[in-house]
Design an enzyme around this catalytic site. Structure first.
Site, PDB file in Angstrom:
ATOM      1  N   ARG A 112      24.252  46.480  84.615  1.00 10.56           N
ATOM      2  CA  ARG A 112      23.870  46.093  83.250  1.00 10.56           C
ATOM      3  C   ARG A 112      23.545  47.345  82.435  1.00 10.56           C
ATOM      4  O   ARG A 112      23.866  47.443  81.254  1.00 10.56           O
ATOM      5  CB  ARG A 112      22.666  45.131  83.250  1.00 10.56           C
ATOM      6  CG  ARG A 112      22.249  44.819  81.818  1.00 10.56           C
ATOM      7  CD  ARG A 112      21.210  43.719  81.591  1.00 10.56           C
ATOM      8  NE  ARG A 112      20.473  43.280  82.728  1.00 10.56           N
ATOM      9  CZ  ARG A 112      19.398  43.898  83.236  1.00 10.56           C
ATOM     10  NH1 ARG A 112      18.945  45.015  82.693  1.00 10.56           N
ATOM     11  NH2 ARG A 112      18.792  43.395  84.278  1.00 10.56           N
ATOM     12  N   TYR A 133      33.007  37.658  58.393  1.00 11.88           N
ATOM     13  CA  TYR A 133      33.552  36.881  59.510  1.00 11.88           C
ATOM     14  C   TYR A 133      32.648  35.663  59.796  1.00 11.88           C
ATOM     15  O   TYR A 133      31.418  35.800  59.839  1.00 11.88           O
ATOM     16  CB  TYR A 133      33.660  37.774  60.747  1.00 11.88           C
ATOM     17  CG  TYR A 133      34.108  37.046  61.974  1.00 11.88           C
ATOM     18  CD1 TYR A 133      35.411  36.580  62.092  1.00 11.88           C
ATOM     19  CD2 TYR A 133      33.219  36.785  63.010  1.00 11.88           C
ATOM     20  CE1 TYR A 133      35.819  35.891  63.221  1.00 11.88           C
ATOM     21  CE2 TYR A 133      33.622  36.106  64.148  1.00 11.88           C
ATOM     22  CZ  TYR A 133      34.926  35.658  64.241  1.00 11.88           C
ATOM     23  OH  TYR A 133      35.321  34.970  65.353  1.00 11.88           O
ATOM     24  N   ASP A 135      32.293  46.571  60.051  1.00  8.42           N
ATOM     25  CA  ASP A 135      33.048  45.828  61.058  1.00  8.42           C
ATOM     26  C   ASP A 135      34.507  46.246  60.867  1.00  8.42           C
ATOM     27  O   ASP A 135      35.165  45.837  59.918  1.00  8.42           O
ATOM     28  CB  ASP A 135      32.853  44.329  60.859  1.00  8.42           C
ATOM     29  CG  ASP A 135      33.568  43.505  61.924  1.00  8.42           C
ATOM     30  OD1 ASP A 135      34.605  43.978  62.448  1.00  8.42           O
ATOM     31  OD2 ASP A 135      33.116  42.377  62.206  1.00  8.42           O
ATOM     32  N   LYS A 166      40.583  41.900  69.491  1.00  4.07           N
ATOM     33  CA  LYS A 166      41.726  41.913  68.572  1.00  4.07           C
ATOM     34  C   LYS A 166      42.581  43.163  68.835  1.00  4.07           C
ATOM     35  O   LYS A 166      43.225  43.246  69.845  1.00  4.07           O
ATOM     36  CB  LYS A 166      41.229  41.842  67.124  1.00  4.07           C
ATOM     37  CG  LYS A 166      40.063  40.853  66.905  1.00  4.07           C
ATOM     38  CD  LYS A 166      40.447  39.392  67.038  1.00  4.07           C
ATOM     39  CE  LYS A 166      39.255  38.445  67.110  1.00  4.07           C
ATOM     40  NZ  LYS A 166      38.281  38.546  66.055  1.00  4.07           N
TER      41      LYS A 166
HETATM   42  C1  LIG Z   1      36.852  38.058  65.936  1.00  2.00           C
HETATM   43  C2  LIG Z   1      35.932  38.815  65.063  1.00  2.00           C
HETATM   44  C3  LIG Z   1      34.576  39.006  65.413  1.00  2.00           C
HETATM   45  C4  LIG Z   1      33.965  38.383  66.634  1.00  2.00           C
HETATM   46  O1  LIG Z   1      34.483  38.890  67.809  1.00  2.00           O
HETATM   47  P1  LIG Z   1      34.576  38.064  69.188  1.00  2.00           P
HETATM   48  O2  LIG Z   1      35.156  39.045  70.115  1.00  2.00           O
HETATM   49  O3  LIG Z   1      35.416  36.861  68.927  1.00  2.00           O
HETATM   50  O4  LIG Z   1      33.158  37.679  69.528  1.00  2.00           O
HETATM   51  C5  LIG Z   1      33.785  39.770  64.565  1.00  2.00           C
HETATM   52  N1  LIG Z   1      34.285  40.302  63.424  1.00  2.00           N
HETATM   53  C6  LIG Z   1      35.556  40.121  63.046  1.00  2.00           C
HETATM   54  C7  LIG Z   1      36.034  40.719  61.770  1.00  2.00           C
HETATM   55  C8  LIG Z   1      36.423  39.366  63.841  1.00  2.00           C
HETATM   56  O5  LIG Z   1      37.695  39.184  63.452  1.00  2.00           O
END
Ligand SMILES: *Cc1c(COP(=O)(O)O)cnc(C)c1O
Length: 381
Positions: free
Chosen positions: A45, A97, A170, A195
């Site tokens: 962890r 998001y 982000d 992503k």
């Molecule tokens: C998908 C996404 C998230 C969240 O990520 P997860 O891996 O699904 O928890 C946060 N910000 C943006 C812009 C996203 O597209």
């Protein structure tokens, strides 16, 4: 050394065995010589060698001081929000998001307030900053209408008001292959590595990168205290995927540019609006040119017949574009925000954010673009 070379060369072979692929240290604990005397690892962890390698790679990609890998993008968002205390405020991009919006709602109960603002209007964004503002939260491009905010200008102006304000970006939609917010004055970068970083729609992962050592220590403490770390095997999958980041994003951006240009031509027949930062009529096209290397792999468009039914007809008749949420993988995806990703957004908020009934979002993969255009073309008939 150029970025593409650096990324590949930074994936070192294993010093113990010479293995050219990163070992997966699938272990929870580590043998110690005497209490507290060990090789830098005591419990997974807190620390894991495979995770360390991933974190170092992303740190390099984003020009940071250090990074932390989490079990999902939202787990990394959550860790950043845990920097705040009662009565602190956040100024955030209004079409944030959806999952982050949901999480901010939970933090509201703990007395942490968020003011949402159209951050493409930099002056308006700055004017929302108060004495209690601790974070300025940007996404650029946003989901799904791909609004671009001037990261450099907003970072500078926020810090002119209060140097202690942290600017969070982000960077999921752009990826480090397209923009590096720390170089533009931001303090914290978040990635849903689910992503573009991992890039193959096969892993859920989150990353935080910072440029300040004290901030890193604080977030490291939060991560260890909360425990939402990325497992060794998922670290390995992300390291495996990240190696082709530049190749993929370049191809995806080219594909998106070509499909957006095709859709643009269809505006005299069935298409109403096309949202793509690479098109010269996009509201923030010039900022995109200033801060991005490419325009990215996501496009949104709406139909002249602005109904849910006509959008559903399109998204269910593509053959190559698979109907699914998420984005950034090698396979092209199509999605209908009103009934999928933004289903729980109130109608009024949704329409205000430009998410019309017929709005359709594409995430371009790495297929041949002629095939993709043919597929979209037949779905519009
Ligand atoms: C998908 C996404 C998230 C969240 O990520 P997860 O891996 O699904 O928890 C946060 N910000 C943006 C812009 C996203 O597209």
């Amino acid at each position: 050394m150029k970025e593409e070379t650096k990324l590949i060369q930074n994936i070192l072979s294993d010093p113990l065995t010479g293995a050219i692929s990163t070992p997966i240290y699938q272990t929870s604990t580590y043998v110690q010589e005497s209490p507290g005397v060990h090789k830098g690892f005591d419990y997974t962890r807190t620390n894991n060698p495979t995770r360390k390698i991933l974190e170092r790679l992303v740190t390099d990609l984003e020009y940071g001081y250090d990074s932390l890998a989490f079990s999902s993008g939202l787990a990394s968002v959550d860790a950043v929000l845990k920097l705040l205390k009662y009565k602190d405020e956040i100024v955030a991009v209004d079409d944030i998001y959806g999952g982050t919006f949901r999480l901010l709602n939970l933090y509201k109960k703990l007395g942490i307030k968020t003011k949402f603002v159209d951050t493409t209007d930099a002056e308006k964004t700055i004017s929302e900053i108060s004495d209690n503002t601790k974070l300025v939260w940007l996404e650029s491009p946003t989901n799904p209408t791909l609004k671009i905010s001037d990261i450099e200008y907003i970072s500078k102006k926020s810090k002119d008001i209060n140097p202690k304000i942290l600017v969070v970006v982000d960077n999921t939609f752009a990826s480090p292959a397209i923009q590096n917010p720390l170089n533009l004055g931001a303090d914290i970068i978040i990635h849903s590595a689910t992503k573009y970083l991992a890039g193959h729609s096969d892993v859920l992962a989150g990353l935080i990168t910072v440029k300040n050592p004290d901030l890193y220590d604080e977030l490291k403490y939060i991560q260890n205290a909360s425990g939402g770390v990325l497992s060794p095997i998922d670290c390995w999958l992300t390291i495996r995927g990240i190696q082709t980041l530049y190749l993929r994003v370049k191809k995806q951006s080219q594909n998106a540019y070509d499909v957006a240009s095709f859709l643009e031509k269809k505006r005299n027949t069935c298409i109403d609006k096309v949202y793509y930062p690479g098109l010269s009529h996009h509201k923030n096209h010039l900022i995109a040119i200033k801060q991005q290397r490419y325009f990215g792999g996501i496009i949104s468009f709406s139909l002249k017949d602005d109904t849910i039914e006509s959008a559903k007809k399109v998204v269910t008749s593509t053959k190559l574009f698979k109907l699914a949420e998420s984005l950034g993988g090698t396979k092209s995806l199509i999605c209908h925000p009103s009934t999928m990703t933004h289903k729980s957004t109130p109608l009024e908020v949704r329409i205000n954010a430009g998410i019309q009934n017929s709005l359709i979002r594409l995430s371009l993969g790495i297929e041949n673009v002629e095939d993709l255009i043919e597929d979209i073309d037949q779905s519009l008939k």
